[in-house]
Design a protein around this motif. Structure first.
Motif, mmCIF file in Angstrom:
data_model
loop_
_atom_site.group_PDB
_atom_site.id
_atom_site.type_symbol
_atom_site.label_atom_id
_atom_site.label_comp_id
_atom_site.label_asym_id
_atom_site.label_seq_id
_atom_site.Cartn_x
_atom_site.Cartn_y
_atom_site.Cartn_z
ATOM 1 N N ALA A 141 8.734 28.056 6.388
ATOM 2 C CA ALA A 141 7.640 28.417 7.283
ATOM 3 C C ALA A 141 8.121 29.444 8.295
ATOM 4 N N LEU A 142 7.203 30.280 8.725
ATOM 5 C CA LEU A 142 7.446 31.243 9.793
ATOM 6 C C LEU A 142 6.402 31.039 10.872
ATOM 7 N N TYR A 192 0.860 -1.185 0.000
ATOM 8 C CA TYR A 192 0.000 0.000 0.000
ATOM 9 C C TYR A 192 0.891 1.227 0.000
ATOM 10 N N PRO A 193 1.196 1.771 -1.169
ATOM 11 C CA PRO A 193 2.128 2.913 -1.234
ATOM 12 C C PRO A 193 1.731 4.042 -0.294
ATOM 13 N N ILE A 194 2.702 4.508 0.483
ATOM 14 C CA ILE A 194 2.493 5.613 1.419
ATOM 15 C C ILE A 194 3.311 6.802 0.938
ATOM 16 N N GLU A 195 2.664 7.935 0.826
ATOM 17 C CA GLU A 195 3.327 9.128 0.313
ATOM 18 C C GLU A 195 4.355 9.656 1.310
ATOM 19 N N GLU A 196 5.570 9.942 0.813
ATOM 20 C CA GLU A 196 6.583 10.550 1.659
ATOM 21 C C GLU A 196 6.221 12.004 1.927
ATOM 22 N N LYS A 197 6.629 12.508 3.083
ATOM 23 C CA LYS A 197 6.331 13.889 3.422
ATOM 24 C C LYS A 197 7.489 14.809 3.049
ATOM 25 N N VAL A 198 7.142 16.054 2.773
ATOM 26 C CA VAL A 198 8.127 17.057 2.392
ATOM 27 C C VAL A 198 8.616 17.761 3.661
ATOM 28 N N LYS A 199 9.928 17.867 3.797
ATOM 29 C CA LYS A 199 10.544 18.519 4.954
ATOM 30 C C LYS A 199 10.675 20.011 4.666
ATOM 31 N N ILE A 200 10.026 20.831 5.492
ATOM 32 C CA ILE A 200 10.002 22.278 5.271
ATOM 33 C C ILE A 200 10.646 22.977 6.459
ATOM 34 N N PRO A 201 11.668 23.814 6.221
ATOM 35 C CA PRO A 201 12.346 24.491 7.336
ATOM 36 C C PRO A 201 11.495 25.596 7.945
ATOM 37 N N VAL A 202 11.551 25.695 9.264
ATOM 38 C CA VAL A 202 10.922 26.811 9.983
ATOM 39 C C VAL A 202 12.036 27.822 10.272
ATOM 40 N N ILE A 203 11.871 29.024 9.751
ATOM 41 C CA ILE A 203 12.908 30.045 9.853
ATOM 42 C C ILE A 203 12.750 30.839 11.148
ATOM 43 N N ILE A 225 -4.452 35.762 10.500
ATOM 44 C CA ILE A 225 -3.426 34.812 10.939
ATOM 45 C C ILE A 225 -3.236 34.975 12.441
ATOM 46 N N PRO A 226 -3.602 33.973 13.233
ATOM 47 C CA PRO A 226 -3.494 34.107 14.686
ATOM 48 C C PRO A 226 -2.068 33.998 15.195
ATOM 49 N N ASN A 227 -1.833 34.561 16.358
ATOM 50 C CA ASN A 227 -0.534 34.470 17.017
ATOM 51 C C ASN A 227 -0.158 32.998 17.219
ATOM 52 N N GLY A 228 1.079 32.657 16.873
ATOM 53 C CA GLY A 228 1.546 31.289 17.061
ATOM 54 C C GLY A 228 1.304 30.373 15.881
ATOM 55 N N ALA A 229 0.596 30.858 14.859
ATOM 56 C CA ALA A 229 0.333 30.021 13.687
ATOM 57 C C ALA A 229 1.618 29.751 12.929
ATOM 58 N N ILE A 230 1.708 28.568 12.344
ATOM 59 C CA ILE A 230 2.836 28.220 11.481
ATOM 60 C C ILE A 230 2.408 28.521 10.049
ATOM 61 N N VAL A 231 3.066 29.498 9.441
ATOM 62 C CA VAL A 231 2.646 30.012 8.132
ATOM 63 C C VAL A 231 3.571 29.482 7.044
#
Length: 209
Positions: free
Chosen positions: A122-123, A78-89, A134-140
């Motif tokens: 991401a920020l 059952y192929p499982i999609e790999e996730k994309v690694k995104i840096p949080v700056i 956009i609320p405080n603490g959101a990952i954008v």
């Protein structure tokens, strides 16, 4: 679930990725002594912690539960999609490219479905200047691009290119304004005395509980 086997997998993956116990504890939101107890088997890892460890290590939670070999067998069926690694700056290192390692304080992992093309980062929204949008603490999620259309929300470098802020960009003739969505904050006009540089367009956000 054999908690000790899961702990040993976590320990081995962290070792392979050169993630120290202290750093792993920081990413998961616990202390080093708790991590040590997990590794020694004197304390069981709660099920609701598995996802945190998986995110901290950049692996599929199922790999921690059953091991990489068994996960590979499942993926073949059952192929499982790999996730994309995104840096949080975090705070921008002066003179460094926005995606330089010096600027990265964490990572998030997203399924590739519906992710836009291009370089992504991401920020974490700090403060309420963009509420209620956009609320405080959101990952954008931000797509790297040097300009946006008037009215769009952008990640903008200010304070001598050392601080990234989220603001709506409004253009009028030759003037550019950085506009907060929260009316209690003032507009800022981009001038030689208040320079600013667009580094990306805000695509979406998520709010962690």
């Amino acid at each position: 679930m054999n908690s000790f086997e899961v702990a040993k997998r976590i320990e081995q993956i962290a070792k392979n990725k050169e993630i120290s116990g202290a750093e792993l504890a920081r990413r998961v939101g616990t202390d080093r002594s708790t991590i040590n107890r997990y590794f020694k088997g004197s304390r069981k890892i709660p099920m609701d912690e598995i996802a945190k460890f998986a995110e901290a290590l950049g692996v599929d939670p199922v790999e921690l539960l059953i091991g990489k070999e068994e996960l590979t067998k499942i993926k073949n069926i059952y192929p499982i999609e790999e996730k994309v690694k995104i840096p949080v700056i975090g705070k921008i290192a002066c003179g460094e490219p926005i995606l330089a390692q010096e600027n990265v304080e964490d990572y998030i992992y997203k399924a590739p479905d519906n992710l836009p093309s291009g370089d992504l980062f991401a920020l974490i929204a700090k403060g309420d200047s963009m509420e209620p949008t956009i609320p405080n603490g959101a990952i954008v999620l931000i797509r790297v691009q040097p300009d946006v259309e008037s009215g769009e929300i952008a990640a903008v470098l200010v304070n001598g290119d050392e601080e990234a802020t989220l603001k709506r960009v409004k253009k009028s003739g030759n003037s550019i304004w950085l506009v907060p969505d929260n009316p209690k904050y003032e507009f800022k006009q981009v001038t030689k005395d208040y320079p600013a540089r667009i580094i990306g367009k805000a695509i979406s956000y998520e709010k962690k509980l």
